[in-house]
Design an enzyme around this catalytic site. Structure first.
Site, PDB file in Angstrom:
ATOM      1  NE  ARG A  38      20.355 -78.688-140.556  1.00  0.00           N
ATOM      2  CZ  ARG A  38      21.121 -79.182-139.588  1.00  0.00           C
ATOM      3  NH1 ARG A  38      21.761 -80.116-139.645  1.00  0.00           N
ATOM      4  NH2 ARG A  38      20.856 -78.143-138.674  1.00  0.00           N
ATOM      5  CD  GLU A  87      30.935 -74.618-130.734  1.00  0.00           C
ATOM      6  OE1 GLU A  87      30.842 -74.750-131.918  1.00  0.00           O
ATOM      7  OE2 GLU A  87      30.728 -73.322-130.470  1.00  0.00           O
ATOM      8  CG  ASP A 141      34.614 -73.613-128.593  1.00  0.00           C
ATOM      9  OD1 ASP A 141      34.371 -73.487-129.797  1.00  0.00           O
ATOM     10  OD2 ASP A 141      34.221 -72.710-127.621  1.00  0.00           O
ATOM     11  CE  LYS A 164      35.510 -70.122-129.089  1.00  0.00           C
ATOM     12  NZ  LYS A 164      34.383 -70.073-127.962  1.00  0.00           N
TER      13      LYS A 164
HETATM   14  P1  NDP Z   1      23.314 -73.472-135.704  1.00  0.00           P
HETATM   15  O1  NDP Z   1      23.363 -74.894-135.704  1.00  0.00           O
HETATM   16  O2  NDP Z   1      22.589 -72.560-135.070  1.00  0.00           O
HETATM   17  O3  NDP Z   1      23.116 -73.094-137.484  1.00  0.00           O
HETATM   18  C1  NDP Z   1      23.745 -73.716-138.184  1.00  0.00           C
HETATM   19  C2  NDP Z   1      23.126 -73.229-139.591  1.00  0.00           C
HETATM   20  O4  NDP Z   1      23.775 -74.217-140.720  1.00  0.00           O
HETATM   21  C3  NDP Z   1      21.518 -73.741-139.674  1.00  0.00           C
HETATM   22  O5  NDP Z   1      20.934 -72.509-140.334  1.00  0.00           O
HETATM   23  C4  NDP Z   1      21.433 -75.155-140.481  1.00  0.00           C
HETATM   24  O6  NDP Z   1      20.418 -74.987-141.322  1.00  0.00           O
HETATM   25  C5  NDP Z   1      22.475 -74.735-141.293  1.00  0.00           C
HETATM   26  N1  NDP Z   1      23.133 -76.220-141.956  1.00  0.00           N
HETATM   27  C6  NDP Z   1      23.458 -77.201-141.311  1.00  0.00           C
HETATM   28  N2  NDP Z   1      23.842 -78.180-141.888  1.00  0.00           N
HETATM   29  C7  NDP Z   1      23.596 -77.744-143.288  1.00  0.00           C
HETATM   30  C8  NDP Z   1      23.704 -78.377-144.402  1.00  0.00           C
HETATM   31  N3  NDP Z   1      24.098 -79.784-144.500  1.00  0.00           N
HETATM   32  N4  NDP Z   1      23.329 -77.889-145.617  1.00  0.00           N
HETATM   33  C9  NDP Z   1      22.865 -76.628-145.405  1.00  0.00           C
HETATM   34  N5  NDP Z   1      22.723 -75.970-144.134  1.00  0.00           N
HETATM   35  C10 NDP Z   1      23.266 -76.498-143.264  1.00  0.00           C
HETATM   36  O7  NDP Z   1      24.619 -73.114-135.549  1.00  0.00           O
HETATM   37  P2  NDP Z   1      25.354 -71.591-134.931  1.00  0.00           P
HETATM   38  O8  NDP Z   1      24.883 -70.574-135.567  1.00  0.00           O
HETATM   39  O9  NDP Z   1      25.159 -71.685-133.278  1.00  0.00           O
HETATM   40  O10 NDP Z   1      26.929 -71.939-135.219  1.00  0.00           O
HETATM   41  C11 NDP Z   1      27.639 -71.600-136.567  1.00  0.00           C
HETATM   42  C12 NDP Z   1      28.970 -71.394-136.584  1.00  0.00           C
HETATM   43  O11 NDP Z   1      29.314 -70.467-135.595  1.00  0.00           O
HETATM   44  C13 NDP Z   1      29.738 -72.781-135.947  1.00  0.00           C
HETATM   45  O12 NDP Z   1      31.005 -72.670-136.533  1.00  0.00           O
HETATM   46  C14 NDP Z   1      29.853 -72.267-134.549  1.00  0.00           C
HETATM   47  O13 NDP Z   1      30.912 -72.830-133.914  1.00  0.00           O
HETATM   48  C15 NDP Z   1      30.306 -70.908-134.684  1.00  0.00           C
HETATM   49  N6  NDP Z   1      29.850 -69.786-133.466  1.00  0.00           N
HETATM   50  C16 NDP Z   1      28.738 -70.061-132.750  1.00  0.00           C
HETATM   51  C17 NDP Z   1      28.584 -69.247-131.780  1.00  0.00           C
HETATM   52  C18 NDP Z   1      27.164 -69.241-131.123  1.00  0.00           C
HETATM   53  O14 NDP Z   1      27.050 -68.341-130.029  1.00  0.00           O
HETATM   54  N7  NDP Z   1      26.337 -70.294-131.345  1.00  0.00           N
HETATM   55  C19 NDP Z   1      29.605 -68.160-131.239  1.00  0.00           C
HETATM   56  C20 NDP Z   1      30.705 -68.085-132.004  1.00  0.00           C
HETATM   57  C21 NDP Z   1      30.891 -69.029-133.297  1.00  0.00           C
HETATM   58  P3  NDP Z   1      18.830 -75.264-140.733  1.00  0.00           P
HETATM   59  O15 NDP Z   1      18.520 -73.974-139.847  1.00  0.00           O
HETATM   60  O16 NDP Z   1      17.844 -75.560-141.792  1.00  0.00           O
HETATM   61  O17 NDP Z   1      18.969 -76.253-139.537  1.00  0.00           O
HETATM   62  N1  HSE Z   2      30.412 -72.741-127.680  1.00  0.00           N
HETATM   63  C1  HSE Z   2      31.183 -71.590-127.793  1.00  0.00           C
HETATM   64  C2  HSE Z   2      31.072 -70.883-126.336  1.00  0.00           C
HETATM   65  C3  HSE Z   2      30.181 -70.578-128.890  1.00  0.00           C
HETATM   66  O1  HSE Z   2      30.496 -71.436-125.403  1.00  0.00           O
HETATM   67  O2  HSE Z   2      31.935 -70.337-126.181  1.00  0.00           O
HETATM   68  C4  HSE Z   2      31.063 -69.308-129.171  1.00  0.00           C
HETATM   69  O3  HSE Z   2      32.337 -69.517-129.942  1.00  0.00           O
END
Ligand code: NDP
Ligand code: HSE
Length: 433
Positions: free
Chosen positions: A45, A190, A201, A205
């Site tokens: 974004r 999340e 969540d 999984k």
């Molecule tokens: P974040 O919120 O940190 O990152 C989301 C990213 O997606 C950002 O870069 C954001 O852009 C981009 N984004 C969101 N909406 C849009 C849009 N409409 N158009 C373009 N880009 C968009 O999420 P996470 O990295 O934490 O999580 C990502 C995935 O990984 C999820 O499915 C989560 O469940 C999974 N996950 C997360 C873990 C964790 O430890 N965080 C562990 C395991 C799985 P911008 O940077 O500009 O805001």
């Molecule tokens: N929200 C998730 C957790 C991230 O706390 O385990 C990893 O899937």
């Protein structure tokens, strides 16, 4: 060999981590993959923020469709999260014949069957190691390492946020709200933290793990889900006194008549490995008939650990790019035409041991009446103790032997109607693992 071209959808916690790992370990990864893995485009974004991380050589867009429809891109890595845009982009990527790597368990839990069917049709890979237990290679272990086994059960701490909250509350005496705020600050939670604390969540999984274990379609909607928001501090303390620790577990188990699929706070023996998993760490125990119990432990969330799993998938894709379907490991461990229709059991039919706490009037005959109802319901008491009475009220705590949940619920309903019972009966499940 020419580099494999990757488009990253999302450059947040996991996307940013993936970028970093691909760069910091580029040579090592190339030696393993046999070719370079090159991120050529990202969708975000906030373009300025992304530019600061990836520089000028990478295309940046705010529309993921630019990436999934870009003919130069071989693999789309979906790290946006959610089920709307992410689903559209993943489905379009598959339609365009691109391989997909995702960390999105919500997406796969709800739409995995359709996504895998579409991918099968188009002969592309969908890899999702990061979607379960972050950096732990549990998908690889279950799809490949344990492939000789008939899996009997899987039990895991598969949500780092709730394990972190329970650990912080226990070791540092933090309030629930403060511990959750810390988990959010550290990037574990999340986007909607109710998914973490309400057990959703973990259930996302678990439904994937159940498919990998038993060769059944993904059935998140049939999972029984209880989170940690109603867990009382006194029950955690009573559990400790009895030699147990309370953890949010995802459990799936094969029974004669079906499969248990449940997430809930669970008493586990304090000496067990799972009881000693602290902070945001995850651990999954898998019981295979040939190998016996196995345990997989590691960071279940966070920037670099999750990126480790994403990049491992990318290397797998790079290695198998030219193989056809029949020479790749099936998405859900079993061949797509060999999936079973074993039913998910209703909660009334699951078997567990139970912790019961009853607040009752402290007078003669109370214990006898309760014991009679438990006996009539075929529930055997393992141990019990009574707290000192305060104002003629006391708590009685029972640990039962394994029983059918429907019988426990029926007994609780009868006990609840007795005039000496002063508040709702607390019922937690106990697993000896
Ligand atoms: P974040 O919120 O940190 O990152 C989301 C990213 O997606 C950002 O870069 C954001 O852009 C981009 N984004 C969101 N909406 C849009 C849009 N409409 N158009 C373009 N880009 C968009 O999420 P996470 O990295 O934490 O999580 C990502 C995935 O990984 C999820 O499915 C989560 O469940 C999974 N996950 C997360 C873990 C964790 O430890 N965080 C562990 C395991 C799985 P911008 O940077 O500009 O805001
Ligand atoms: N929200 C998730 C957790 C991230 O706390 O385990 C990893 O899937």
């Amino acid at each position: 060999m020419s580099p494999i071209k990757v488009g990253l959808l999302g450059l947040g916690v996991v996307g940013g981590g993936t970028w970093k790992v691909l760069n910091q370990n580029a040579d090592e990864i190339t030696r393993r993959a046999g070719r370079r893995i090159e991120v050529v485009a990202v969708a975000v974004r906030d373009v300025e923020k992304a530019r600061a991380l990836v520089g000028d050589q990478v295309q940046i867009t705010t529309d993921g469709m630019d990436i999934v429809r870009n003919p130069e891109i071989d693999v789309v890595v979906e790290l946006v999260g959610g089920e709307t845009l992410a689903k559209d982009w993943v489905m379009e990527a598959i339609a365009q014949g691109k391989h997909v790597v995702t960390a999105n368990k919500a997406l796969l839990a709800n739409h995995g069957n359709a996504i895998f069917a579409a991918a099968q049709e188009k002969n592309v890979m969908v890899a999702f190691e990061a979607a379960v237990a972050g950096g732990i290679p549990i998908i690889k272990a279950m799809r490949e390492g344990l492939t000789a086994n008939r899996i009997q059960w899987v039990a895991g701490i598969i949500n780092g946020t709730t394990n972190f909250i329970l650990s912080e509350m226990r070791s540092r005496g933090l309030s629930f709200a403060d511990a959750l705020a810390d988990a959010q600050r550290l990037g574990y939670a999340e986007a909607d933290p109710t998914f973490d604390i309400e057990g959703v969540d973990a259930a996302h999984k678990l439904s994937l793990l159940a498919s990998l274990a038993f060769g059944i379609p993904v059935q998140f909607s049939k999972a029984h889900i209880e989170g940690i928001t109603t867990l009382a501090a006194e029950d955690i303390a009573h559990a400790e006194r009895l030699g147990y620790t309370v953890k949010l577990l995802g459990i799936t188990r094969a029974r004669k008549n079906g499969i248990e699929l449940r997430v809930h706070p669970t008493l586990v023996p304090s000496s067990s490995m799972l009881a000693n998993v602290q902070g945001a760490m995850n651990a999954v125990m898998v019981y295979g008939d040939a190998v016996g119990p196995t345990v997989y432990y590691g960071a279940g969330a966070g920037e670099l650990p999750t990126a480790s799993a994403v990049v491992a998938d990318l290397v797998d894709v790079a290695r198998l790019l030219t193989a056809d379907h029949d020479h790749r490991v099936p998405y859900l461990a079993f061949q797509h035409n060999a999936m079973a229709d074993t039913p998910i059991l209703p909660m009334a039919d699951i078997q567990s041991a139970y912790y019961l706490r009853l607040r009752v009037e402290d007078r003669p005959g109370v214990l006898a009446d309760i014991s009679r109802i438990l006996a009539e319901s075929q529930i055997s008491i393992g141990s019990m103790f009574q707290e000192p009475a305060v104002n003629d009220e006391t708590d009685i705590i029972f640990l039962t032997h394994e029983a059918r949940e429907g019988d426990i619920e029926a007994a609780i309903e009868r006990i609840q109607s007795l005039d000496f019972v002063r508040s709702p009966v607390t019922r937690l499940r106990v697993e000896e693992l």
